[in-house]
Design a protein around this motif. Structure first.
Motif, PDB file in Angstrom:
ATOM      1  N   GLN A 252       0.826  -1.207   0.000  1.00 38.81           N
ATOM      2  CA  GLN A 252       0.000   0.000   0.000  1.00 38.81           C
ATOM      3  C   GLN A 252       0.859   1.255   0.000  1.00 38.81           C
ATOM      4  O   GLN A 252       0.545   2.239  -0.682  1.00 38.81           O
ATOM      5  N   ARG A 253       1.951   1.248   0.752  1.00 34.69           N
ATOM      6  CA  ARG A 253       2.818   2.436   0.792  1.00 34.69           C
ATOM      7  C   ARG A 253       3.461   2.680  -0.563  1.00 34.69           C
ATOM      8  O   ARG A 253       3.552   3.824  -1.014  1.00 34.69           O
ATOM      9  N   ASN A 339      -1.696  16.693   2.365  1.00 31.67           N
ATOM     10  CA  ASN A 339      -2.039  15.954   3.573  1.00 31.67           C
ATOM     11  C   ASN A 339      -1.814  14.477   3.301  1.00 31.67           C
ATOM     12  O   ASN A 339      -2.543  13.872   2.512  1.00 31.67           O
ATOM     13  N   GLN A 340      -0.785  13.890   3.938  1.00 31.28           N
ATOM     14  CA  GLN A 340      -0.460  12.493   3.726  1.00 31.28           C
ATOM     15  C   GLN A 340      -0.740  11.683   4.987  1.00 31.28           C
ATOM     16  O   GLN A 340      -0.436  12.109   6.100  1.00 31.28           O
ATOM     17  N   ARG A 341      -1.320  10.505   4.799  1.00 31.99           N
ATOM     18  CA  ARG A 341      -1.552   9.604   5.926  1.00 31.99           C
ATOM     19  C   ARG A 341      -0.212   9.114   6.453  1.00 31.99           C
ATOM     20  O   ARG A 341       0.647   8.681   5.676  1.00 31.99           O
ATOM     21  N   ALA A 342      -0.041   9.170   7.751  1.00 31.00           N
ATOM     22  CA  ALA A 342       1.266   8.890   8.348  1.00 31.00           C
ATOM     23  C   ALA A 342       1.761   7.486   8.054  1.00 31.00           C
ATOM     24  O   ALA A 342       2.930   7.281   7.710  1.00 31.00           O
ATOM     25  N   ARG A 343       0.916   6.492   8.156  1.00 33.86           N
ATOM     26  CA  ARG A 343       1.369   5.110   8.042  1.00 33.86           C
ATOM     27  C   ARG A 343       1.659   4.706   6.598  1.00 33.86           C
ATOM     28  O   ARG A 343       2.656   4.046   6.322  1.00 33.86           O
ATOM     29  N   THR A 344       0.802   5.106   5.667  1.00 30.29           N
ATOM     30  CA  THR A 344       0.934   4.648   4.280  1.00 30.29           C
ATOM     31  C   THR A 344       1.424   5.718   3.318  1.00 30.29           C
ATOM     32  O   THR A 344       1.832   5.399   2.202  1.00 30.29           O
ATOM     33  N   GLU A 346      -0.492   7.905   1.910  1.00 36.00           N
ATOM     34  CA  GLU A 346      -1.559   8.218   0.950  1.00 36.00           C
ATOM     35  C   GLU A 346      -1.928   9.697   1.014  1.00 36.00           C
ATOM     36  O   GLU A 346      -1.965  10.301   2.085  1.00 36.00           O
ATOM     37  N   GLN A 348      -4.390  12.542   1.232  1.00 38.13           N
ATOM     38  CA  GLN A 348      -5.725  12.717   1.774  1.00 38.13           C
ATOM     39  C   GLN A 348      -6.277  14.084   1.369  1.00 38.13           C
ATOM     40  O   GLN A 348      -5.512  15.033   1.156  1.00 38.13           O
TER      41      GLN A 348
END
Length: 374
Positions: A252-253, A339-344, A346, A348
């Protein structure tokens, strides 16, 4: 020694040193029993297949065992599947390469347009017209009169040639004057001319793009990108430790990283083209939109994934052929908002409640016009 007797259509008895054996049925589906193991054969034309129904197998004449045939079919199926796998791997590799190469398109800088030189008048057709007119009513053997008529046709032709050439030069001069006036307005950042010029330039872009405003030497642009599922494949071609081809599922990353490269690539393509065709624009603001389906009323739901400002001079000296799109956007832009999701990682949607100027800009976008839907 042995013999064979046909008792009835589809029924034959064969006698040999091994005993008596009976065959029943047409050649396409025939059962053999008697001496030896019961068997089944099938065939058409010169090729036949035979298999034993009681364990073990025996082939007769030109027949090939069913097991051998099945192995051949299985091998062909494996080869076909492997070829299809290779074709799919090539397609996926091209898709990923295209994502990474998006921002490397070059756009020639605009220059003062020159009206094309007019084509010279068609002397032959003009002379033919006047010759026919001059010779009307003159007999075929009236040589003196015909010579005078042709001389007159030549004089008329020269006069008409000069008249048409002067007219065409006047038209070319008028067209050049119009082009010069428009070029001057483009170079002085006339909003009307800049927006019209960019609209024409963006017509063939892969991602729908539009210029929505010009203030002084700054232009505001919007780019509409598809979702990650429409852009980045779920699998990537690779090889196993033993060197075999593999289509592994993309983490996913990694998939999010490729999508970010795609989004940044579309941003850079749009900015570079805008700065190339509008030579006096010094700054470009870009907002990246994504259509996320429709709401309960059937209206398109749009989110903003990225916003940034670019200075023309900041793009000078960029190593376009080696640097990746996301790195270039990060290094050359100012006021970058994402805005990026911290874990992946992605991308946002941005919270437009904290970006009123951006929200106002997006409210002025006609999505139907941007996508070409009426």
């Amino acid at each position: 020694m042995g013999f064979s007797i046909k008792l009835a259509p589809g029924v034959r008895i064969r006698a040999s040193s091994r005993g008596i054996r009976t065959s029943v049925g047409p050649r396409a589906a025939r059962v053999h029993f008697g001496a030896g193991r019961t068997g089944f054969s099938t065939g058409a034309g010169p090729v036949g297949f035979y298999t034993s129904l009681g364990g073990g197998r025996r082939s007769s004449g030109r027949a090939t065992s069913a097991a051998t045939y099945q192995r051949q079919v299985a091998a062909q199926q494996r080869q076909a599947a492997h070829a299809q796998r290779i074709e799919e791997a090539q397609r996926l590799a091209q898709t990923f390469l295209r994502i990474l190469e998006l921002h490397r398109v070059d756009f020639p800088a605009a220059s003062r347009p020159i009206a094309p030189q007019p084509a010279p008048p068609d002397r032959a057709s003009i002379y033919k017209h006047y010759e026919q007119h001059a010779l009307a009513g003159i007999g075929l053997f009236e040589r003196a009169k015909r010579a005078q008529a042709k001389q007159l046709a030549t004089q008329w032709t020269e006069a008409e040639m000069q008249r048409q050439w002067a007219t065409r030069c006047e038209q070319q001069a008028a067209w050049q004057q119009y082009l010069d006036q428009r070029w001057q307005r483009l170079c002085s950042n006339s909003p009307e001319v800049v927006l019209e010029t960019l609209e024409e330039a963006f017509e063939d872009n892969e991602a729908p793009s539009a210029a929505v405003g010009v203030i002084a030497d700054e232009v505001s642009l919007v780019v509409l990108v598809p979702s990650v599922d429409q852009v980045v494949p779920e699998r990537m071609p690779t090889t196993t430790q033993s060197g075999n081809l593999s289509l592994r599922k993309l983490p996913q990353r990694d998939r999010a990283d490729y999508y970010k490269q795609f989004v940044c690539g579309q941003v850079l393509v749009t900015v570079r083209e805008a700065l190339a065709v509008a030579p006096a624009i010094a700054y470009a603001r870009v907002a990246v939109l994504r259509q996320d389906g429709n709401d309960s009323y059937g209206r398109p739901r749009v989110s903003c994934l990225l916003a940034a400002k670019f200075d023309r001079h900041a793009l000078n000296g960029v190593q376009w052929q080696t640097a990746d799109a996301a790195g270039i956007v990060n290094d050359t832009s100012t006021e970058l908002v994402l805005n990026q999701r911290a874990r992946t990682g992605e991308l946002q949607p941005l919270n437009l409640a904290t970006e009123p100027a951006l929200a106002e800009l997006l409210s002025a976008v006609d999505l139907a016009e941007l996508t070409g839907e009426q």
